[in-house]
Write a protein that holds these residues in place. Structure first.
Motif, PDB file in Angstrom:
ATOM      1  N   ALA A  70      -9.431   0.044   1.233  1.00  0.00           N
ATOM      2  CA  ALA A  70      -9.018   1.287   1.897  1.00  0.00           C
ATOM      3  C   ALA A  70     -10.092   2.378   1.824  1.00  0.00           C
ATOM      4  N   TYR A 129       0.835  -1.202   0.000  1.00  0.00           N
ATOM      5  CA  TYR A 129       0.000   0.000   0.000  1.00  0.00           C
ATOM      6  C   TYR A 129       0.870   1.253   0.000  1.00  0.00           C
ATOM      7  N   HIS A 130       0.269   2.387  -0.328  1.00  0.00           N
ATOM      8  CA  HIS A 130       0.963   3.672  -0.341  1.00  0.00           C
ATOM      9  C   HIS A 130       0.391   4.549   0.768  1.00  0.00           C
TER      10      HIS A 130
END
Ligand code: C5P
Length: 310
Positions: A145, A27-28
């Protein structure tokens, strides 16, 4: 007694989407300012006693949404939401889920996350399990998310993967135009292109901070000021995967939108208008320019996921 329950969840647009370097888990880290807009996914849940889950998708007549692109098996986020909720509460019942699509598929407007959010709220009520919003947030964050924001709605800052939410203060309504494409973009592919551009030195990393200009413009209810601050770090990646989106941005600019930006991971382009009248004028311009497969108007902020009494 069979109890059929309907819930609806809103689409989102990102007013700020600042993306950091990829983490170990893939993930970022994000600073995302989300606004919910009044385009809705509905999920109708009818409990079954045999423990099975079924899913059907329908699209209201005249809608530009492509139902054929939506999976109707266990990979659908609404299905997974029902499974996760049943597992978390030890529910033996199954459920028939019926999704009514109102948000473009794979468009960068969190349509899949809205399905998950609406399914969580509808199933929790249909199975009468007394789940709190905090419980649903926790299960939602595991599904995706953007799911916690679909539950929450309104306008909010999302940190972490975008799922750690704080409400933002706003004044009045903002008027939006959404230019959609029938071919979607895959969110993981857009993030992968972002990574590639970063590695190749084609993209610089922004500071992971909430833009105070965005917050001030929201509180003032000022679309011109908001338009001057809007930013999406995923836009260059989305444009390099779908270069024809440049024309949509150009045409929205020609129609004097306060801002025109790729929405989330795209390919939907969001144009911010000065007023509802201006939104209708921008929509007419984009339709005439034939740069999108469909053009929708909407207003935000909209509520989060709610039960609907039929
Ligand atoms: O959480 P969700 O399943 O919606 O995310 C889809 C994909 O988007 C992830 O698999 C990941 O590739 C990318 N993503 C990311 N960083 C985020 C959110 C999503 O890299 N903060």
């Amino acid at each position: 007694m069979t109890r059929t329950v309907r819930a609806k969840a809103p689409a989102k647009v990102n007013l700020q989407l600042t993306v950091g370097a990829r983490r170990e888990d893939g993930y970022h880290p994000l600073v995302s300012v989300f606004q919910a807009v009044d385009l809705w996914e509905s999920v109708i849940a009818t409990p079954r006693t045999d423990g099975r889950i079924t899913l059907t998708v329908d699209v209201p007549a005249g809608s530009p949404v492509d139902a054929a692109a939506v999976p109707v098996d266990g990979t659908n986020l609404a299905w997974r939401a029902a499974e996760e909720l049943a597992a978390a509460y030890g529910i033996a019942d199954g459920v028939d889920l019926r999704i009514r699509k109102g948000i473009p598929v794979a468009g960068g407007m969190a349509g899949g996350s809205a399905d998950a959010a609406a399914a969580l709220v509808a199933c929790a009520e249909a199975w009468d399990i007394g789940a709190t919003r905090a419980d649903l947030d926790r299960i939602g964050a595991r599904l995706g998310a953007d799911v916690p924001f679909s539950l929450h709605g309104h306008t909010a800052v999302g940190l972490g993967r975008g799922d750690e939410l704080t409400p933002a203060m706003t004044h009045g309504s903002f008027h939006w135009v959404f230019a959609t494409q029938s071919r979607g973009l895959s969110t993981p592919e857009v993030y992968a292109e972002f990574d590639r551009r970063l590695d190749a030195g084609e993209q610089a990393l922004s500071d992971l901070e909430v833009d105070s200009g965005v917050m001030t413009a929201l509180m003032a209810g000022d679309p011109v000021a908001l338009g001057n601050c809007m930013i999406n770090d995923l836009e260059p990646a989305a444009l390099s995967l779908m270069p024809r989106l440049e024309r949509v941005l150009d045409e929205a600019e020609a129609a004097e939108a306060c801002a025109a930006l790729v929405s989330g991971s795209g390919p939907t382009v969001a144009a911010l208008a000065r007023s509802r009248q201006h939104a209708l004028a921008i929509a007419a311009h984009l339709k005439a320019a034939r740069v999108a497969d469909a053009v929708l108007t909407a207003a935000g902020p909209a509520s989060g996921t709610v039960l609907v009494q039929d």
